[in-house]
Design a protein around this motif. Structure first.
Motif, mmCIF file in Angstrom:
data_model
loop_
_atom_site.group_PDB
_atom_site.id
_atom_site.type_symbol
_atom_site.label_atom_id
_atom_site.label_comp_id
_atom_site.label_asym_id
_atom_site.label_seq_id
_atom_site.Cartn_x
_atom_site.Cartn_y
_atom_site.Cartn_z
ATOM 1 N N GLN A 111 23.998 37.005 -11.317
ATOM 2 C CA GLN A 111 24.317 38.060 -12.274
ATOM 3 C C GLN A 111 25.527 37.715 -13.134
ATOM 4 O OE1 GLN A 111 22.253 40.590 -13.004
ATOM 5 N NE2 GLN A 111 20.996 39.421 -11.561
ATOM 6 N N VAL A 112 26.488 37.022 -12.560
ATOM 7 C CA VAL A 112 27.625 36.538 -13.351
ATOM 8 C C VAL A 112 27.136 35.573 -14.422
ATOM 9 C CG1 VAL A 112 29.688 35.077 -13.233
ATOM 10 C CG2 VAL A 112 29.366 36.919 -11.570
ATOM 11 N N ALA A 113 26.179 34.716 -14.059
ATOM 12 C CA ALA A 113 25.604 33.784 -15.029
ATOM 13 C C ALA A 113 24.830 34.527 -16.110
ATOM 14 C CB ALA A 113 24.701 32.779 -14.315
ATOM 15 N N ALA A 114 24.112 35.586 -15.714
ATOM 16 C CA ALA A 114 23.362 36.380 -16.696
ATOM 17 C C ALA A 114 24.309 37.042 -17.694
ATOM 18 C CB ALA A 114 22.523 37.429 -15.978
ATOM 19 N N ALA A 115 25.437 37.532 -17.205
ATOM 20 C CA ALA A 115 26.428 38.120 -18.103
ATOM 21 C C ALA A 115 26.996 37.065 -19.036
ATOM 22 C CB ALA A 115 27.551 38.765 -17.278
ATOM 23 N N ARG A 116 27.257 35.879 -18.492
ATOM 24 C CA ARG A 116 27.812 34.787 -19.296
ATOM 25 C C ARG A 116 26.851 34.390 -20.415
ATOM 26 N NH1 ARG A 116 32.762 32.234 -20.056
ATOM 27 N NH2 ARG A 116 33.199 32.791 -17.897
ATOM 28 N N GLU A 117 25.541 34.400 -20.141
ATOM 29 C CA GLU A 117 24.549 34.062 -21.168
ATOM 30 C C GLU A 117 24.593 35.039 -22.330
ATOM 31 O OE1 GLU A 117 20.754 33.850 -19.294
ATOM 32 O OE2 GLU A 117 21.229 32.043 -18.129
ATOM 33 N N LEU A 118 25.016 36.281 -22.046
ATOM 34 C CA LEU A 118 25.136 37.285 -23.095
ATOM 35 C C LEU A 118 26.517 37.265 -23.754
ATOM 36 C CD1 LEU A 118 23.346 40.289 -21.321
ATOM 37 C CD2 LEU A 118 22.423 38.818 -23.118
ATOM 38 N N PHE A 120 29.503 37.476 -21.938
ATOM 39 C CA PHE A 120 30.438 38.351 -21.242
ATOM 40 C C PHE A 120 31.020 37.693 -19.991
ATOM 41 C CE2 PHE A 120 27.005 41.545 -22.620
ATOM 42 C CZ PHE A 120 27.579 41.726 -23.873
ATOM 43 N N THR A 121 32.237 38.095 -19.675
ATOM 44 C CA THR A 121 32.829 37.853 -18.367
ATOM 45 C C THR A 121 32.937 39.198 -17.672
ATOM 46 O OG1 THR A 121 34.137 35.940 -19.084
ATOM 47 C CG2 THR A 121 34.888 37.106 -17.110
ATOM 48 N N ALA A 122 32.409 39.285 -16.464
ATOM 49 C CA ALA A 122 32.466 40.536 -15.706
ATOM 50 C C ALA A 122 33.755 40.584 -14.905
ATOM 51 C CB ALA A 122 31.259 40.649 -14.775
ATOM 52 N N ASN A 123 34.578 41.599 -15.171
ATOM 53 C CA ASN A 123 35.821 41.805 -14.426
ATOM 54 C C ASN A 123 35.683 43.022 -13.524
ATOM 55 O OD1 ASN A 123 37.357 39.649 -15.503
ATOM 56 N ND2 ASN A 123 37.705 40.817 -17.377
ATOM 57 N N VAL A 124 36.282 42.940 -12.351
ATOM 58 C CA VAL A 124 36.118 43.998 -11.348
ATOM 59 C C VAL A 124 37.448 44.308 -10.676
ATOM 60 C CG1 VAL A 124 34.975 44.661 -9.189
ATOM 61 C CG2 VAL A 124 33.712 43.357 -10.897
ATOM 62 N N GLY A 125 37.693 45.590 -10.483
ATOM 63 C CA GLY A 125 38.796 46.048 -9.643
ATOM 64 C C GLY A 125 38.229 46.914 -8.532
ATOM 65 N N ASP A 202 37.938 38.385 -12.051
ATOM 66 C CA ASP A 202 36.514 38.205 -12.331
ATOM 67 C C ASP A 202 35.716 38.565 -11.076
ATOM 68 O OD1 ASP A 202 35.441 35.494 -10.947
ATOM 69 O OD2 ASP A 202 37.543 35.280 -11.504
ATOM 70 N N ALA A 203 34.449 38.898 -11.273
ATOM 71 C CA ALA A 203 33.646 39.482 -10.194
ATOM 72 C C ALA A 203 33.584 38.598 -8.951
ATOM 73 C CB ALA A 203 32.232 39.765 -10.705
ATOM 74 N N LEU A 204 33.351 37.302 -9.117
ATOM 75 C CA LEU A 204 33.247 36.418 -7.955
ATOM 76 C C LEU A 204 34.567 36.326 -7.206
ATOM 77 C CD1 LEU A 204 31.023 33.342 -8.926
ATOM 78 C CD2 LEU A 204 30.694 34.889 -6.999
ATOM 79 N N THR A 205 35.646 36.181 -7.937
ATOM 80 C CA THR A 205 36.961 36.102 -7.299
ATOM 81 C C THR A 205 37.255 37.367 -6.512
ATOM 82 O OG1 THR A 205 37.843 34.595 -8.969
ATOM 83 C CG2 THR A 205 39.436 35.883 -7.723
ATOM 84 N N MET A 206 36.942 38.532 -7.099
ATOM 85 C CA MET A 206 37.230 39.786 -6.406
ATOM 86 C C MET A 206 36.374 39.943 -5.159
ATOM 87 S SD MET A 206 39.045 42.428 -6.062
ATOM 88 C CE MET A 206 40.004 42.468 -7.579
ATOM 89 N N ALA A 207 35.103 39.589 -5.247
ATOM 90 C CA ALA A 207 34.243 39.694 -4.064
ATOM 91 C C ALA A 207 34.744 38.786 -2.947
ATOM 92 C CB ALA A 207 32.802 39.351 -4.433
ATOM 93 N N ASP A 208 35.147 37.569 -3.304
ATOM 94 C CA ASP A 208 35.712 36.651 -2.304
ATOM 95 C C ASP A 208 36.977 37.246 -1.686
ATOM 96 O OD1 ASP A 208 33.726 34.792 -2.931
ATOM 97 O OD2 ASP A 208 35.005 33.652 -4.313
ATOM 98 N N ARG A 209 37.825 37.842 -2.525
ATOM 99 C CA ARG A 209 39.074 38.418 -2.029
ATOM 100 C C ARG A 209 38.814 39.562 -1.051
ATOM 101 N NH1 ARG A 209 42.987 38.665 -7.454
ATOM 102 N NH2 ARG A 209 43.383 36.417 -7.542
ATOM 103 N N ASP A 251 35.008 39.651 -23.500
ATOM 104 C CA ASP A 251 34.467 38.549 -24.289
ATOM 105 C C ASP A 251 34.720 37.247 -23.544
ATOM 106 O OD1 ASP A 251 34.966 36.272 -26.410
ATOM 107 O OD2 ASP A 251 33.690 37.763 -27.392
ATOM 108 N N ALA A 252 33.677 36.458 -23.342
ATOM 109 C CA ALA A 252 33.788 35.249 -22.522
ATOM 110 C C ALA A 252 34.739 34.221 -23.124
ATOM 111 C CB ALA A 252 32.402 34.632 -22.319
ATOM 112 N N ILE A 253 35.009 34.316 -24.402
ATOM 113 C CA ILE A 253 35.893 33.344 -25.051
ATOM 114 C C ILE A 253 37.309 33.893 -25.199
ATOM 115 C CG2 ILE A 253 36.312 32.020 -27.160
ATOM 116 C CD1 ILE A 253 33.271 31.924 -27.538
ATOM 117 N N SER A 254 37.434 35.080 -25.791
ATOM 118 C CA SER A 254 38.765 35.625 -26.073
ATOM 119 C C SER A 254 39.366 36.391 -24.906
ATOM 120 C CB SER A 254 38.698 36.554 -27.288
ATOM 121 O OG SER A 254 37.989 37.745 -26.978
#
Length: 448
Positions: A111-118, A120-125, A202-209, A251-254
């Protein structure tokens, strides 16, 4: 990925002796073999194999079938601050050279990859709540005995927070050592219930944490002769424990937050509205994942046996600061807060399901309608129907019914994992339905 020899030397210099490459079962409980630091290069190349068919809800790979290969992500390796001899690294499981479909982390990776294709970077708290309690001859009691003296709640109580410093202090110290950026913590409403608030990632980092967070809380509690429990509703007359998932897309770039409308407080973009509509459209299936136990649904009541309202979400709708609903678009930050997630959630699966649903809403440009900002606990059934506020699933069985037919759930999990998750949940519902509880015995044994 970082050079394994360089990582090995860095860990050696820090005094690390052992490394765990962890994955999680369906409950989000970490599993791993322990590897001496000298064997890190072979571990990094996938030497550690796992018969995951023996784990909870990870498929049915039998004793006659090939094992999964663990591939640790050394870029996300964490040295445990309470015992520097050990480091842990999130690990993706592979089978026959491909990502294993029934690995929870792989679902979030997709799903993180799917967001990146669009773009986006998914951020989570996350806002984790849980109880710290000790077992006594009179049953389970809070970490601080005097918590129970000040009814109905010691939520936000300054003295109660100070008295809990032997637990809270080490937790904050360890979290900040890891760079998580704790900015507040408090005594929640329940007796012995606490919450920590720290920086999003980012979503993966938060899930790992969050895997490490649970390990940390259990360790610190154990040092005090207590347990940290992430059971969603451990006591019928006290507050449930939530784990609100706060999601935004950047935004995945900015890196700019794309949910913000001109950076104005309380104003949300069309993208945020589409994402919210997607989450609401798949609310039932999401419930099965973020509220994954039969006990989870004891939390979804306005009051129950408690002395005051529960502040639990009970309706499939969104509001600005309305805490009685599934979703909230807060006025003090730009994100969607999914309030149905509870402390038992497998964070990889919960984030994957919320992200998948939100992206579906973006792709289809769904409209969430107007926010509902009234106290739904006080509204009649007729008023709620007029406002379009539907009830969320009231049981795990009902949530699984929605999960079974939900196309996004099937896509997020993949066909095999979708069947496994459904089957595992159905078995829990069946077992729970067959249990004769103390309440039933007290009520019916002599009455009938």
């Amino acid at each position: 990925m970082r050079d394994v020899k360089a990582v090995q030397q860095e860990l050696r210099d820090q005094g690390v002796k052992y490394v765990f490459g962890f994955y999680v079962d369906v409950h989000g409980v970490p599993k791993s073999k322990c590897v001496p630091l000298e064997s890190l290069p072979s571990m990094a190349s996938g030497s550690e194999l796992y018969t995951v068919g023996a784990m909870e809800g990870m498929g049915e790979l039998g004793p006659h079938e090939d094992e999964c290969e663990g591939r640790p992500d050394l870029d996300r390796l964490i040295v445990l601050p309470w015992d520097g001899r050990f480091a842990v690294a999130p690990t993706e499981l592979h089978l026959h050279g491909r990502p294993y479909e029934q690995d929870s982390r792989n679902a979030l990776v997709r799903q993180v990859a799917a967001a990146r294709e669009l773009g986006f970077t998914a951020n989570v708290g996350i806002e984790p709540e849980f109880y710290v309690i000790r077992e006594t001859a009179d049953g389970w009691k809070p970490l601080v005995a005097s918590d129970a003296d000040n009814g109905p709640t010691r939520g936000y109580d300054l003295e109660a927070t100070l008295l809990a410093e032997p637990f809270l202090g080490p937790m904050v110290e360890y979290m900040n050592q890891l760079g998580w950026g704790v900015y507040s913590f408090d005594h929640e409403g329940g007796d012995g219930q606490y919450e920590f608030n720290f920086d999003y990632a980012d979503a993966l980092t938060m899930a790992d944490r969050m895997v490490v967070f649970r390990l940390m809380a259990k360790h610190v509690a154990r040092e005090l002769g207590c347990i940290a429990t992430f059971m969603p509703k451990p006591f019928q007359d006290d507050f449930g424990s939530a784990a609100h998932i706060n999601v935004s897309l950047a935004d995945a770039i900015s890196g700019a937050n794309l949910f913000a409308e001109n950076d104005e407080p309380g104003r949300y973009s069309d993208l945020a509205r589409h994402f919210t509509a997607g989450v609401l459209a798949h609310a039932g299936a999401i419930s099965a994942v973020v509220s994954p136990t039969v006990n989870s649904y004891k939390r979804f009541t306005s009051k129950g046996f408690m002395e005051e309202i529960s502040w639990a979400p009970v309706y499939q709708a969104y509001g600005e600061n309305n805490r009685t609903l599934m979703c909230r678009l807060p006025v003090n930050r730009h994100c969607i807060e999914v309030r149905t997630a509870d402390s038992a959630v497998n964070y990889y699966l919960g984030m994957a399901m919320v992200l998948g649903a939100g992206l579906d809403g973006i792709r289809r440009e769904l409209d969430p309608g107007e926010p509902l900002n009234q106290d739904t606990y006080r509204l009649s059934a007729e008023e709620l129907e007029k406002l379009g506020a539907k009830s969320l699933p009231s049981s795990l069985g009902a949530a699984l019914d929605a999960f079974e037919t939900d196309s996004v759930a099937a896509e997020v999990f993949g066909p095999e994992f979708h069947r496994t998750f459904l089957s595992y949940g159905r078995q829990e519902v069946h077992e729970y339905g067959a249990v004769v509880t103390d309440w039933e015995t007290r009520k019916y044994l002599r009455m009938i």
